[in-house]
Design a protein around this motif. Structure first.
Motif, mmCIF file in Angstrom:
data_model
loop_
_atom_site.group_PDB
_atom_site.id
_atom_site.type_symbol
_atom_site.label_atom_id
_atom_site.label_comp_id
_atom_site.label_asym_id
_atom_site.label_seq_id
_atom_site.Cartn_x
_atom_site.Cartn_y
_atom_site.Cartn_z
ATOM 1 N N MET A 142 0.754 -1.155 -0.385
ATOM 2 C CA MET A 142 -0.221 0.103 0.090
ATOM 3 C C MET A 142 0.726 1.414 0.035
ATOM 4 O O MET A 142 1.517 1.496 0.282
ATOM 5 N N ALA A 143 0.965 2.136 -0.545
ATOM 6 C CA ALA A 143 1.590 3.307 -0.978
ATOM 7 C C ALA A 143 0.814 4.786 -0.298
ATOM 8 O O ALA A 143 -0.741 4.633 0.361
ATOM 9 N N ALA A 144 0.907 5.420 0.360
ATOM 10 C CA ALA A 144 1.097 6.191 1.203
ATOM 11 C C ALA A 144 1.813 8.362 0.375
ATOM 12 O O ALA A 144 2.615 7.938 0.657
ATOM 13 N N ASN A 145 0.820 8.989 0.947
ATOM 14 C CA ASN A 145 1.377 10.372 0.076
ATOM 15 C C ASN A 145 1.315 11.580 1.283
ATOM 16 O O ASN A 145 -0.157 11.216 1.752
ATOM 17 N N ASP A 146 2.033 12.400 1.967
ATOM 18 C CA ASP A 146 1.945 13.284 3.145
ATOM 19 C C ASP A 146 2.055 14.596 2.228
ATOM 20 O O ASP A 146 2.783 14.595 1.803
ATOM 21 N N ILE A 199 4.446 -2.522 15.093
ATOM 22 C CA ILE A 199 3.450 -4.078 14.967
ATOM 23 C C ILE A 199 2.675 -4.265 13.504
ATOM 24 O O ILE A 199 2.437 -5.104 13.560
ATOM 25 N N TYR A 200 2.343 -3.386 13.811
ATOM 26 C CA TYR A 200 0.896 -3.236 12.476
ATOM 27 C C TYR A 200 1.559 -4.037 11.789
ATOM 28 O O TYR A 200 1.213 -5.266 10.539
ATOM 29 N N ALA A 201 2.383 -3.424 10.813
ATOM 30 C CA ALA A 201 3.956 -3.930 9.398
ATOM 31 C C ALA A 201 4.010 -5.415 9.850
ATOM 32 O O ALA A 201 4.308 -5.641 8.984
ATOM 33 N N LEU A 202 4.830 -5.817 11.179
ATOM 34 C CA LEU A 202 5.131 -7.481 10.892
ATOM 35 C C LEU A 202 3.836 -8.326 10.613
ATOM 36 O O LEU A 202 4.125 -8.912 10.210
ATOM 37 N N GLU A 226 -1.478 -3.282 6.813
ATOM 38 C CA GLU A 226 -0.395 -1.878 6.687
ATOM 39 C C GLU A 226 -1.497 -0.610 6.452
ATOM 40 O O GLU A 226 -0.820 0.430 7.340
ATOM 41 N N PHE A 227 -2.730 -0.332 6.444
ATOM 42 C CA PHE A 227 -3.118 0.886 7.136
ATOM 43 C C PHE A 227 -2.817 1.328 8.050
ATOM 44 O O PHE A 227 -2.893 2.749 8.134
ATOM 45 N N MET A 228 -3.649 0.566 8.560
ATOM 46 C CA MET A 228 -3.717 0.966 10.524
ATOM 47 C C MET A 228 -1.960 0.857 10.414
ATOM 48 O O MET A 228 -1.789 1.745 12.000
#
Length: 233
Positions: free
Chosen positions: A1-5, A27-30, A157-159
């Motif tokens: 998932m890609a994200a932009n700030d 942790i959520y990423a793992l 991934e989003f969380m």
């Protein structure tokens, strides 16, 4: 998932890093990586105990009281991959009428798609709501992957992204985190944990489901307490 700030917009940097939120994001990423088809790197981390050590170290950096399971495996790499496929990917098919070749097919015993656990809500409604949430925060599903928005890995991934945003960009995003839990992540997290608990021989993945359930429940409880106490949630 890609994200932009966008600099200067909602993604403008806060004054200091919130290490608790950052650890939760890691942790959520793992967890997201662990619910994917295992690769050599993940297998080595599980087999050597490095996966558990990293999770435990990150939990210690949060205010959450969550027990970290053993996360052990007696599997070799190929067996772990087969276990993943048996639980999450490959259903069961059999010929029910040999005269015309009619087949009966059952879905995998543990679905990683939220819509599979919510018969009262349409697939379109679940995925549309998730797509809007992702897009609101400038995230999009990797087009090379082309998976449905309601897959557990994408939600994790989003969380994780929202936690990292809370840590360094926007402390007020905790309200969005609590809403996302209530509407989606806790729903699928509980369902996956229950489905894994009902299966025999889940090994590493049984621990993974139990920790997912405990960790998300503790995260929700903390966010709700902050809201009730007048915190940034």
């Amino acid at each position: 998932m890609a994200a932009n700030d966008a600099p200067g917009g909602p993604g403008q940097l806060a004054g200091e890093i919130d290490t608790d939120a950052g650890a939760r994001g890691a942790i959520y990423a793992l967890l997201a990586a662990a619910f994917d088809q295992p690769d050599d790197e993940l297998y080595r981390a599980i087999d050597t105990g490095a996966f558990r050590e990293e999770i435990a170290a990150l939990v210690d950096r949060t205010d959450l009281d969550v027990e970290v399971p053993a996360f052990e495996t007696d599997d070799d790499y190929e067996t772990l991959c087969a276990r993943y496929n048996d639980l999450f990917v490959i259903g069961f098919s059999e010929v029910v009428d040999a005269t015309d070749g009619t087949m009966a097919h059952e879905e995998p015993p543990v679905s990683l798609y939220e819509s599979s656990h919510r018969p009262e809500v349409s697939w379109n409604d679940v995925n549309l709501d998730l797509a809007r949430a992702y897009e609101y925060f400038g995230c999009q599903v990797d087009q090379d992957r082309r998976d449905n928005h309601d897959h557990l890995q994408l939600q994790l991934e989003f969380m994780g992204y929202l936690c990292r945003r809370e840590a360094a960009v926007d402390p007020d995003v905790v309200a969005a985190r609590l809403d996302f839990h209530d509407r989606h992540l806790r729903v699928i997290g509980e369902a996956v944990a229950d489905a894994l608990a009902a299966e025999a021989g889940t090994e590493f993945y049984g621990d993974l489901g139990a920790f997912l359930d405990d960790f998300t429940a503790a995260d929700v409880e903390d966010l709700a307490a902050r809201r009730e106490g007048g915190g940034s949630a």
